[in-house]
Design a protein around this motif. Sequence first.
Motif, PDB file in Angstrom:
ATOM      1  N   ILE A 163      -3.469  -8.500  25.339  1.00 37.29           N
ATOM      2  CA  ILE A 163      -2.208  -9.220  25.531  1.00 37.29           C
ATOM      3  C   ILE A 163      -2.092  -9.716  26.972  1.00 37.29           C
ATOM      4  N   SER A 164      -2.458  -8.886  27.924  1.00 41.01           N
ATOM      5  CA  SER A 164      -2.410  -9.274  29.328  1.00 41.01           C
ATOM      6  C   SER A 164      -3.303 -10.482  29.598  1.00 41.01           C
ATOM      7  N   SER A 165      -4.490 -10.483  29.021  1.00 37.71           N
ATOM      8  CA  SER A 165      -5.401 -11.620  29.192  1.00 37.71           C
ATOM      9  C   SER A 165      -4.821 -12.889  28.584  1.00 37.71           C
ATOM     10  N   PHE A 166      -4.183 -12.753  27.441  1.00 41.82           N
ATOM     11  CA  PHE A 166      -3.555 -13.904  26.797  1.00 41.82           C
ATOM     12  C   PHE A 166      -2.444 -14.471  27.676  1.00 41.82           C
ATOM     13  N   LEU A 167      -1.635 -13.598  28.245  1.00 47.04           N
ATOM     14  CA  LEU A 167      -0.499 -14.036  29.058  1.00 47.04           C
ATOM     15  C   LEU A 167      -0.935 -14.716  30.347  1.00 47.04           C
ATOM     16  N   GLY A 168      -1.989 -14.227  30.946  1.00 45.58           N
ATOM     17  CA  GLY A 168      -2.427 -14.781  32.227  1.00 45.58           C
ATOM     18  C   GLY A 168      -1.288 -14.742  33.238  1.00 45.58           C
ATOM     19  N   LYS A 169      -1.046 -15.864  33.896  1.00 44.17           N
ATOM     20  CA  LYS A 169       0.008 -15.950  34.916  1.00 44.17           C
ATOM     21  C   LYS A 169       1.366 -16.317  34.324  1.00 44.17           C
ATOM     22  N   ASP A 170       1.420 -16.500  32.997  1.00 36.26           N
ATOM     23  CA  ASP A 170       2.667 -16.932  32.359  1.00 36.26           C
ATOM     24  C   ASP A 170       3.514 -15.779  31.835  1.00 36.26           C
ATOM     25  N   GLY A 171       3.135 -14.560  32.155  1.00 33.78           N
ATOM     26  CA  GLY A 171       3.914 -13.428  31.695  1.00 33.78           C
ATOM     27  C   GLY A 171       3.322 -12.120  32.157  1.00 33.78           C
ATOM     28  N   SER A 172       4.011 -11.034  31.799  1.00 36.27           N
ATOM     29  CA  SER A 172       3.575  -9.688  32.155  1.00 36.27           C
ATOM     30  C   SER A 172       3.835  -8.760  30.989  1.00 36.27           C
ATOM     31  N   ILE A 173       2.935  -7.814  30.796  1.00 38.98           N
ATOM     32  CA  ILE A 173       3.137  -6.772  29.797  1.00 38.98           C
ATOM     33  C   ILE A 173       3.246  -5.447  30.521  1.00 38.98           C
ATOM     34  N   ALA A 174       4.094  -4.574  30.003  1.00 39.28           N
ATOM     35  CA  ALA A 174       4.257  -3.245  30.575  1.00 39.28           C
ATOM     36  C   ALA A 174       4.247  -2.213  29.463  1.00 39.28           C
ATOM     37  N   ARG A 175       3.628  -1.103  29.753  1.00 40.58           N
ATOM     38  CA  ARG A 175       3.713   0.043  28.838  1.00 40.58           C
ATOM     39  C   ARG A 175       4.884   0.883  29.301  1.00 40.58           C
ATOM     40  N   GLY A 220       4.336   6.062  25.682  1.00 41.61           N
ATOM     41  CA  GLY A 220       3.844   6.216  24.310  1.00 41.61           C
ATOM     42  C   GLY A 220       3.201   4.925  23.838  1.00 41.61           C
ATOM     43  N   ASP A 221       3.656   4.441  22.693  1.00 38.93           N
ATOM     44  CA  ASP A 221       3.141   3.170  22.156  1.00 38.93           C
ATOM     45  C   ASP A 221       4.170   2.052  22.288  1.00 38.93           C
ATOM     46  N   ASN A 222       5.087   2.205  23.238  1.00 38.87           N
ATOM     47  CA  ASN A 222       6.143   1.214  23.467  1.00 38.87           C
ATOM     48  C   ASN A 222       5.769   0.286  24.620  1.00 38.87           C
ATOM     49  N   PHE A 223       5.886  -1.009  24.344  1.00 34.08           N
ATOM     50  CA  PHE A 223       5.540  -2.031  25.323  1.00 34.08           C
ATOM     51  C   PHE A 223       6.675  -3.033  25.449  1.00 34.08           C
ATOM     52  N   SER A 224       6.701  -3.703  26.581  1.00 38.42           N
ATOM     53  CA  SER A 224       7.618  -4.809  26.794  1.00 38.42           C
ATOM     54  C   SER A 224       6.830  -5.954  27.410  1.00 38.42           C
ATOM     55  N   ILE A 225       7.186  -7.155  26.998  1.00 41.13           N
ATOM     56  CA  ILE A 225       6.518  -8.345  27.514  1.00 41.13           C
ATOM     57  C   ILE A 225       7.574  -9.277  28.077  1.00 41.13           C
ATOM     58  N   LEU A 226       7.310  -9.779  29.256  1.00 42.94           N
ATOM     59  CA  LEU A 226       8.119 -10.822  29.877  1.00 42.94           C
ATOM     60  C   LEU A 226       7.250 -12.069  29.880  1.00 42.94           C
ATOM     61  N   VAL A 227       7.698 -13.113  29.196  1.00 42.81           N
ATOM     62  CA  VAL A 227       6.859 -14.291  29.011  1.00 42.81           C
ATOM     63  C   VAL A 227       7.673 -15.564  29.204  1.00 42.81           C
ATOM     64  N   LYS A 228       7.020 -16.580  29.753  1.00 46.34           N
ATOM     65  CA  LYS A 228       7.685 -17.877  29.857  1.00 46.34           C
ATOM     66  C   LYS A 228       7.998 -18.380  28.456  1.00 46.34           C
ATOM     67  N   THR A 232      -3.407   2.298  30.518  1.00 42.79           N
ATOM     68  CA  THR A 232      -3.674   0.918  30.071  1.00 42.79           C
ATOM     69  C   THR A 232      -4.079  -0.028  31.191  1.00 42.79           C
ATOM     70  N   GLY A 233      -3.690   0.278  32.414  1.00 35.18           N
ATOM     71  CA  GLY A 233      -3.978  -0.624  33.519  1.00 35.18           C
ATOM     72  C   GLY A 233      -3.002  -1.782  33.631  1.00 35.18           C
ATOM     73  N   VAL A 234      -1.974  -1.816  32.783  1.00 32.90           N
ATOM     74  CA  VAL A 234      -0.930  -2.844  32.892  1.00 32.90           C
ATOM     75  C   VAL A 234       0.268  -2.222  33.610  1.00 32.90           C
ATOM     76  N   LEU A 235       1.286  -3.009  33.843  1.00 32.77           N
ATOM     77  CA  LEU A 235       2.479  -2.490  34.507  1.00 32.77           C
ATOM     78  C   LEU A 235       3.074  -1.307  33.758  1.00 32.77           C
ATOM     79  N   ASN A 236       3.704  -0.404  34.497  1.00 31.20           N
ATOM     80  CA  ASN A 236       4.522   0.632  33.881  1.00 31.20           C
ATOM     81  C   ASN A 236       5.978   0.169  33.985  1.00 31.20           C
ATOM     82  N   ILE A 237       6.907   1.027  33.623  1.00 30.24           N
ATOM     83  CA  ILE A 237       8.309   0.609  33.622  1.00 30.24           C
ATOM     84  C   ILE A 237       8.799   0.273  35.035  1.00 30.24           C
ATOM     85  N   THR A 238       8.303   0.975  36.034  1.00 28.43           N
ATOM     86  CA  THR A 238       8.693   0.691  37.422  1.00 28.43           C
ATOM     87  C   THR A 238       8.224  -0.697  37.839  1.00 28.43           C
TER      88      THR A 238
END
Length: 140
Positions: free
Chosen positions: A97-109, A112-120, A40-46
């Motif tokens: 989702i990453s583009s939507f969040l910009g600098k106000d959050g992070s998405i991680a895969r 599988g199809d499980n994701f987590s988002i940290l958002v202001k 995905t190119g987004v953060l992984n769990i690490t």
Amino acid sequence: MFYNLNWLLIRCILLKNYPIILIVVYHKSLKKAKDIDSITGVLNITGFKSIGKMITDRHLMPKFAVIFMNIINFSEINKKYSHDTGDLFLREYAQKISSFLGKDGSIARLGGDNFSILVKKSLLAKLLKFLQEIKMLIYY
């Protein structure tokens, strides 16, 4: 952006023939690979844990919300179209989702199809609305 800059530095350094600096810059890019999901190119769990630790260490967690989610019936995409198509879907989904969040959050895969988002928290309501819009695009 930071890691793109490293690759630009590598290119400049190669032109100037500084091999020792090249190794240092290359090492920084290896750290990126450890924290980024290859599909995905987004953060992984690490990478997600690192961001979470940084926010917790700075006592900023009360300003953030965490969302855990998965894509319902995602396995059907893999079965019906192929794993390559499923990977493309995951990449597009995560990048939107990453583009939507910009600098106000992070998405991680997480896998599988499980994701987590940290958002202001200030963006939480808008994010939930955005996720509903994406859900409608997936189903229709």
